[in-house]
Design a protein around this motif. Structure first.
Motif, PDB file in Angstrom:
ATOM      1  N   SER A  87     -19.484 -32.581  45.150  1.00 19.47           N
ATOM      2  CA  SER A  87     -20.699 -32.557  45.962  1.00 19.47           C
ATOM      3  C   SER A  87     -20.573 -31.725  47.230  1.00 19.47           C
ATOM      4  O   SER A  87     -21.550 -31.132  47.688  1.00 19.47           O
ATOM      5  N   GLN A  88     -19.374 -31.693  47.837  1.00 19.91           N
ATOM      6  CA  GLN A  88     -19.225 -30.896  49.052  1.00 19.91           C
ATOM      7  C   GLN A  88     -19.488 -29.420  48.771  1.00 19.91           C
ATOM      8  O   GLN A  88     -20.173 -28.726  49.531  1.00 19.91           O
ATOM      9  N   THR A  89     -18.933 -28.920  47.667  1.00 19.17           N
ATOM     10  CA  THR A  89     -19.126 -27.516  47.314  1.00 19.17           C
ATOM     11  C   THR A  89     -20.523 -27.269  46.773  1.00 19.17           C
ATOM     12  O   THR A  89     -21.089 -26.182  46.968  1.00 19.17           O
ATOM     13  N   ASP A  97     -26.527 -30.637  53.300  1.00 21.67           N
ATOM     14  CA  ASP A  97     -27.075 -29.409  53.894  1.00 21.67           C
ATOM     15  C   ASP A  97     -28.275 -28.997  53.057  1.00 21.67           C
ATOM     16  O   ASP A  97     -28.225 -28.049  52.276  1.00 21.67           O
ATOM     17  N   GLY A 132     -25.026 -25.569  51.776  1.00 22.47           N
ATOM     18  CA  GLY A 132     -23.613 -25.912  51.742  1.00 22.47           C
ATOM     19  C   GLY A 132     -22.680 -24.786  52.136  1.00 22.47           C
ATOM     20  O   GLY A 132     -23.067 -23.625  52.248  1.00 22.47           O
ATOM     21  N   TRP A 133     -21.415 -25.158  52.328  1.00 19.25           N
ATOM     22  CA  TRP A 133     -20.439 -24.196  52.860  1.00 19.25           C
ATOM     23  C   TRP A 133     -20.177 -23.040  51.903  1.00 19.25           C
ATOM     24  O   TRP A 133     -19.953 -21.911  52.352  1.00 19.25           O
ATOM     25  N   ARG A 192     -21.847 -32.682  41.812  1.00 17.75           N
ATOM     26  CA  ARG A 192     -21.548 -33.898  42.569  1.00 17.75           C
ATOM     27  C   ARG A 192     -20.918 -34.987  41.691  1.00 17.75           C
ATOM     28  O   ARG A 192     -21.213 -35.094  40.495  1.00 17.75           O
ATOM     29  N   TRP A 201     -20.583 -34.788  59.945  1.00 14.76           N
ATOM     30  CA  TRP A 201     -20.892 -35.499  58.709  1.00 14.76           C
ATOM     31  C   TRP A 201     -22.336 -35.957  58.714  1.00 14.76           C
ATOM     32  O   TRP A 201     -22.898 -36.273  59.761  1.00 14.76           O
ATOM     33  N   HIS A 203     -20.747 -36.793  52.975  1.00 16.46           N
ATOM     34  CA  HIS A 203     -20.971 -35.355  52.833  1.00 16.46           C
ATOM     35  C   HIS A 203     -21.095 -34.711  54.203  1.00 16.46           C
ATOM     36  O   HIS A 203     -21.594 -35.331  55.142  1.00 16.46           O
ATOM     37  N   ALA A 204     -20.634 -33.489  54.305  1.00 19.06           N
ATOM     38  CA  ALA A 204     -20.708 -32.774  55.574  1.00 19.06           C
ATOM     39  C   ALA A 204     -22.161 -32.569  55.989  1.00 19.06           C
ATOM     40  O   ALA A 204     -23.064 -32.459  55.153  1.00 19.06           O
ATOM     41  N   HIS A 262     -20.794 -28.127  57.269  1.00 13.98           N
ATOM     42  CA  HIS A 262     -20.751 -27.076  56.249  1.00 13.98           C
ATOM     43  C   HIS A 262     -20.574 -25.699  56.907  1.00 13.98           C
ATOM     44  O   HIS A 262     -19.805 -24.860  56.408  1.00 13.98           O
TER      45      HIS A 262
END
Length: 265
Positions: free
Chosen positions: A13-15, A20, A29-30, A53, A168, A174-175, A180
């Motif tokens: 999920s972060q990627t 975001d 996202g980042w 995710r 966060w 999640h960021a 991100h």
């Protein structure tokens, strides 16, 4: 500085970019933010984001790695293992081995690979303090694996910045958009991209200390709003990624991006 023309992101999920954006407008996202930066150095950049995710490390390896290898990236990012940390029967060696499989295969294919360690989750979510030992164990194994395969590692654990609550989203899983953006800048700096520097390391402005009552109220609200539903999914054997596919499964030109999840929005 190497100009990268084919960037593939693997992860969870972060990627994917949760925190975001949203499921209606899309998630940025980042990795999307990094693609923007890469495209400034290489206007012909082609980018794929295979992240979904809820995926565990072995699922990312088994589902995303074969696709990534077929896409022949010259740059790949791998972020995997966070979803494993809180699972019963967590085995740091097994999780790190799945990540190392990805490091080995991607570097052998000629890709430059960026990996990551995880921050002290006990400082982000107090209820997660019992898992601090797991984070330390996994991070050490990830560092060793990165060293064996010449993977560039963004080591977030020693950085207090990455445990600042403002990095966060309200779910603390999640960021946030700021998180991100900072992580994308950290990767860009690690790659030595034009226009990148270490400004991402700067601490956020000091905030007034929270009162004990305010802290307790915030914790209760978080448990009711986010932790309860998360536990419920675990008890039912469900994942937030059930039925979902990668948002950007093929290499496409960044200039062709038009949605809020991609491009220069």
């Amino acid at each position: 500085m190497t100009a990268y023309a084919r960037y593939v992101a693997l992860g969870d999920s972060q990627t994917e970019g949760l925190g975001d954006g949203d499921d209606v407008r899309g998630h940025r996202g980042w990795a999307d933010r990094l693609a923007e930066h890469l495209a400034r150095a290489e206007p012909g950049l082609r980018y794929a984001n295979l992240a979904v995710r809820g995926r565990l490390a072995h699922q990312i390896r088994d589902e995303q790695l074969p696709v990534a290898l077929e896409l022949r990236p010259d740059l790949a990012t791998v972020m995997a293992g966070m979803n494993d940390l809180t699972r019963p029967g967590f085995d740091a060696a097994r999780v790190a081995a799945a990540v190392e499989d990805m490091y080995a295969a991607l570097t052998a294919s000629g890709a430059h690979v960026i990996g990551v360690t995880f921050p002290d989750i006990g400082r982000i979510v107090p209820l997660a303090r019992p898992f601090r030992g797991r984070v330390l164990d996994l991070n050490e194994r990830l560092r060793d694996a990165a060293g064996r395969h010449r993977v560039a590692l963004v080591d977030t654990y020693p950085m207090t910045l990455f445990t600042d609550a403002r990095m966060w989203s309200p779910d603390r899983l999640h960021a946030s958009p700021e998180g991100h953006a900072r992580f994308a800048a950290a990767v860009a700096h690690a790659l030595g991209l034009p226009g990148s520097d270490d400004a991402w390391r700067r601490p956020l402005p000091t905030m007034p200390a929270a009162t004990a009552w305010g802290t307790a109220t915030a914790e209760l609200r978080w448990v009711a709003t986010f932790f309860g539903p998360w536990i419920g999914r675990r008890l039912r054997g469900r994942s937030s990624g059930d039925g979902r596919a990668a948002k950007r499964p093929e290499l496409t030109a960044w200039a062709q991006s038009t949605s809020g999840t991609s491009g220069s929005s």
